[in-house]
Design a protein around this motif. Structure first.
Motif, PDB file in Angstrom:
ATOM      1  N   LEU A  21      38.813 -24.666 -17.678  1.00 51.58           N
ATOM      2  CA  LEU A  21      38.344 -23.591 -16.811  1.00 51.58           C
ATOM      3  C   LEU A  21      36.861 -23.780 -16.536  1.00 51.58           C
ATOM      4  O   LEU A  21      36.052 -23.855 -17.469  1.00 51.58           O
ATOM      5  N   ALA A  22      36.501 -23.873 -15.260  1.00 52.48           N
ATOM      6  CA  ALA A  22      35.110 -24.110 -14.875  1.00 52.48           C
ATOM      7  C   ALA A  22      34.235 -22.914 -15.216  1.00 52.48           C
ATOM      8  O   ALA A  22      34.643 -21.763 -15.072  1.00 52.48           O
ATOM      9  N   LYS A  23      33.020 -23.216 -15.668  1.00 48.95           N
ATOM     10  CA  LYS A  23      32.030 -22.189 -15.989  1.00 48.95           C
ATOM     11  C   LYS A  23      30.826 -22.288 -15.055  1.00 48.95           C
ATOM     12  O   LYS A  23      30.272 -21.282 -14.649  1.00 48.95           O
ATOM     13  N   SER A  24      30.436 -23.523 -14.697  1.00 47.71           N
ATOM     14  CA  SER A  24      29.289 -23.722 -13.811  1.00 47.71           C
ATOM     15  C   SER A  24      29.331 -25.123 -13.210  1.00 47.71           C
ATOM     16  O   SER A  24      30.053 -25.996 -13.681  1.00 47.71           O
ATOM     17  N   VAL A  25      28.520 -25.306 -12.162  1.00 47.65           N
ATOM     18  CA  VAL A  25      28.435 -26.595 -11.463  1.00 47.65           C
ATOM     19  C   VAL A  25      26.965 -26.927 -11.258  1.00 47.65           C
ATOM     20  O   VAL A  25      26.166 -26.058 -10.892  1.00 47.65           O
ATOM     21  N   GLU A  26      26.608 -28.185 -11.493  1.00 50.17           N
ATOM     22  CA  GLU A  26      25.247 -28.667 -11.253  1.00 50.17           C
ATOM     23  C   GLU A  26      25.330 -29.991 -10.513  1.00 50.17           C
ATOM     24  O   GLU A  26      26.316 -30.723 -10.630  1.00 50.17           O
ATOM     25  N   PHE A  27      24.287 -30.297  -9.777  1.00 54.17           N
ATOM     26  CA  PHE A  27      24.220 -31.533  -9.017  1.00 54.17           C
ATOM     27  C   PHE A  27      22.931 -32.274  -9.306  1.00 54.17           C
ATOM     28  O   PHE A  27      21.897 -31.659  -9.549  1.00 54.17           O
ATOM     29  N   ASP A  28      23.000 -33.606  -9.268  1.00 50.26           N
ATOM     30  CA  ASP A  28      21.796 -34.421  -9.157  1.00 50.26           C
ATOM     31  C   ASP A  28      21.989 -35.283  -7.919  1.00 50.26           C
ATOM     32  O   ASP A  28      22.896 -35.023  -7.127  1.00 50.26           O
ATOM     33  N   ASP A  29      21.187 -36.285  -7.717  1.00 45.77           N
ATOM     34  CA  ASP A  29      21.266 -37.078  -6.492  1.00 45.77           C
ATOM     35  C   ASP A  29      22.578 -37.836  -6.341  1.00 45.77           C
ATOM     36  O   ASP A  29      22.988 -38.149  -5.231  1.00 45.77           O
ATOM     37  N   GLU A  30      23.250 -38.131  -7.449  1.00 41.66           N
ATOM     38  CA  GLU A  30      24.444 -38.961  -7.387  1.00 41.66           C
ATOM     39  C   GLU A  30      25.709 -38.321  -7.955  1.00 41.66           C
ATOM     40  O   GLU A  30      26.808 -38.769  -7.644  1.00 41.66           O
ATOM     41  N   MET A  31      25.560 -37.304  -8.784  1.00 43.18           N
ATOM     42  CA  MET A  31      26.718 -36.774  -9.511  1.00 43.18           C
ATOM     43  C   MET A  31      26.832 -35.252  -9.401  1.00 43.18           C
ATOM     44  O   MET A  31      25.833 -34.558  -9.263  1.00 43.18           O
ATOM     45  N   MET A  32      28.083 -34.784  -9.500  1.00 44.13           N
ATOM     46  CA  MET A  32      28.370 -33.368  -9.658  1.00 44.13           C
ATOM     47  C   MET A  32      28.868 -33.196 -11.088  1.00 44.13           C
ATOM     48  O   MET A  32      29.762 -33.926 -11.531  1.00 44.13           O
ATOM     49  N   SER A  33      28.301 -32.239 -11.813  1.00 40.43           N
ATOM     50  CA  SER A  33      28.694 -31.967 -13.191  1.00 40.43           C
ATOM     51  C   SER A  33      29.322 -30.584 -13.254  1.00 40.43           C
ATOM     52  O   SER A  33      28.687 -29.595 -12.873  1.00 40.43           O
ATOM     53  N   VAL A  34      30.551 -30.523 -13.737  1.00 45.53           N
ATOM     54  CA  VAL A  34      31.250 -29.253 -13.900  1.00 45.53           C
ATOM     55  C   VAL A  34      31.333 -28.974 -15.397  1.00 45.53           C
ATOM     56  O   VAL A  34      31.889 -29.772 -16.156  1.00 45.53           O
ATOM     57  N   SER A  35      30.753 -27.844 -15.812  1.00 50.38           N
ATOM     58  CA  SER A  35      30.826 -27.415 -17.212  1.00 50.38           C
ATOM     59  C   SER A  35      32.012 -26.487 -17.363  1.00 50.38           C
ATOM     60  O   SER A  35      32.263 -25.630 -16.508  1.00 50.38           O
ATOM     61  N   PHE A  36      32.743 -26.654 -18.466  1.00 53.72           N
ATOM     62  CA  PHE A  36      33.936 -25.871 -18.736  1.00 53.72           C
ATOM     63  C   PHE A  36      33.690 -24.867 -19.855  1.00 53.72           C
ATOM     64  O   PHE A  36      32.782 -25.035 -20.673  1.00 53.72           O
TER      65      PHE A  36
END
Length: 95
Positions: A21-36
């Motif tokens: 279950l997703a909790k948050s989303v962050e981006f950098d120049d190359e990647m999307m990070s989804v925290s659960f």
């Protein structure tokens, strides 16, 4: 009898995730990070998602988590991603 039931307690995992279950989303120049919610983090190349890749930093930050954590939605961009699809490695080239 299952293998885990037969295994000595020292071999059992202390925590087995049931659902991502997703909790948050962050981006950098190359990647999307989804925290659960269970502490895992999934990183995927932003290149997989042309709409998100072309979006501004501000547009990427305007996401909604739907269904209690099973989907991501960017209203301004009309972009939707399922957590199941991300976990399975589905990208924009997969059909």
């Amino acid at each position: 009898m299952s293998i885990l039931a037969a295994a000595p307690s020292r071999l059992r995992r202390s925590y087995v995730p049931q659902t991502a279950l997703a909790k948050s989303v962050e981006f950098d120049d190359e990647m999307m990070s989804v925290s659960f919610t269970d502490g895992r983090v999934l990183r995927v190349p932003i290149q997989w998602f042309p709409i998100l890749r072309r979006a501004s930093h501000e547009q990427r930050q305007q996401y909604e988590i739907g269904g209690g954590g099973i989907s991501l939605h960017w209203p301004e961009l009309d972009e939707d991603l399922s957590i199941a699809g991300l976990m399975a490695g589905v990208d924009g080239r997969s059909t």
